[in-house]
Design an enzyme around this catalytic site. Structure first.
Site, short mmCIF file in Angstrom:
data_model
loop_
_atom_site.label_atom_id
_atom_site.label_comp_id
_atom_site.label_asym_id
_atom_site.label_seq_id
_atom_site.Cartn_x
_atom_site.Cartn_y
_atom_site.Cartn_z
N LYS A 190 1.65 -5.29 0.74
CA LYS A 190 3.02 -5.38 1.24
C LYS A 190 3.45 -4.13 1.99
CE LYS A 190 5.01 -8.69 -2.03
NZ LYS A 190 6.12 -8.89 -3.01
N HIS A 218 -6.45 -0.14 -1.50
CA HIS A 218 -7.42 -1.19 -1.16
C HIS A 218 -8.08 -1.75 -2.43
CE1 HIS A 218 -7.52 1.12 2.76
NE2 HIS A 218 -7.34 -0.11 3.18
#
Length: 283
Positions: free
Chosen positions: A150, A37
């Site tokens: 991704k 993150h």
């Protein structure tokens, strides 16, 4: 760093930034933040002058038998991490803010076709919940650019399709997966793994790399390669949902002329469902 919990408060804070002509970058999360993150936050800071992060565990993307109630929530840790990452605004809405008329009355957004494939076939309604909440967040934040990892490759593709179909004026940027030294993709759900499961978990990535190498060697023999990868995962104690080689651009089954491919997999080990993917090119 400013924390807001209402749509009005968010609008007020971002209006100040937009008056100065600053570009706004946005990273939506469900909290329980890890280094993956934080990498997205760093990318947002490269793409824009103001970085907004949201923390919201979205009930619409969880089936009744899934882990919504037990999903790890660490708001104190998350705020410290976001402050250190240089985030400017943290949006932590309640369910009432997100869905003012309630979940059952909420207008939903669904991308047909791809939403029912791959992970969608094993988690019915999941991606409808994802695209609905992302549409709602993009409407509230109205960023210039939004950043997604991704690792959730199918999710990224669906968000791109939704944004294009609905004409949402935002740039969607996908960022490469962050991994542990042994190859395991970072995920909040990794905390569910027991010690022995954690030792086995990197085999998912290794299997995808082997699948990639086999497809590169043999070209179009993807079905045989996929079947071998499924058996390999089973031999290591996984319960695979799927292993599939697809075209990068739209996740369609590749045709002989396609060269930009991605190998994707979802598999359970213990009570944890892991997903991963590997992009590659055929010469």
């Amino acid at each position: 760093m400013i924390t807001v919990d209402s749509a009005a408060g968010l609008k007020e804070q971002l209006a100040k930034s937009r008056q100065g002509g600053k570009r706004v970058g946005f990273v939506p999360t469900m909290g329980n933040l890890h280094a993956g993150h934080i990498h997205l936050m760093q990318e947002a800071r490269q793409q824009a002058q103001v970085t907004v992060a949201s923390i919201y565990v979205n009930p619409l993307q969880f089936a009744p038998n899934e882990d919504f109630d037990s999903y790890p929530r660490t708001p104190g840790h998350d705020k410290v991490a976001l402050l250190a990452a240089g985030v400017n605004v943290v949006f932590i809405p309640t369910e009432t803010v997100m869905y003012p008329r309630g979940r059952s009355a909420q207008t939903v957004i669904e991308v047909p076709g791809l939403s029912e494939d791959l992970c969608g076939a094993f988690r019915p309604g999941h991606f409808r919940g994802v695209t609905t909440v992302i549409h709602r967040l993009l409407t509230l934040v109205a960023p210039d650019v939004a950043i997604f990892g991704k690792k959730d490759y199918q999710q990224l593709m669906l968000i791109r399709l939704m944004v294009a179909d609905l004409g949402i004026p935002v740039e969607i940027v996908g960022v490469d997966t962050v991994r542990e030294p042994d190859g395991l993709a970072l995920s909040s759900r990794n905390s569910y793994l027991s010690a022995s499961e954690r030792r086995t978990a990197p085999q998912l990535y290794e299997t995808l790399c082997s699948l990639r190498d086999r497809v590169r060697r043999h070209g179009g023999l993807t079905r045989e390669a996929e079947a071998a990868a499924v058996e390999s995962l089973k031999s290591h104690g996984f319960r695979p949902d799927y292993v599939s080689v697809r075209r990068q651009s739209d996740l369609a089954v590749p045709q002989p002329e396609d060269r930009q491919l991605v190998a994707l997999a979802a598999a359970r080990i213990g009570r944890t469902r892991l997903i991963d993917n590997v992009e590659f090119e055929l010469k």
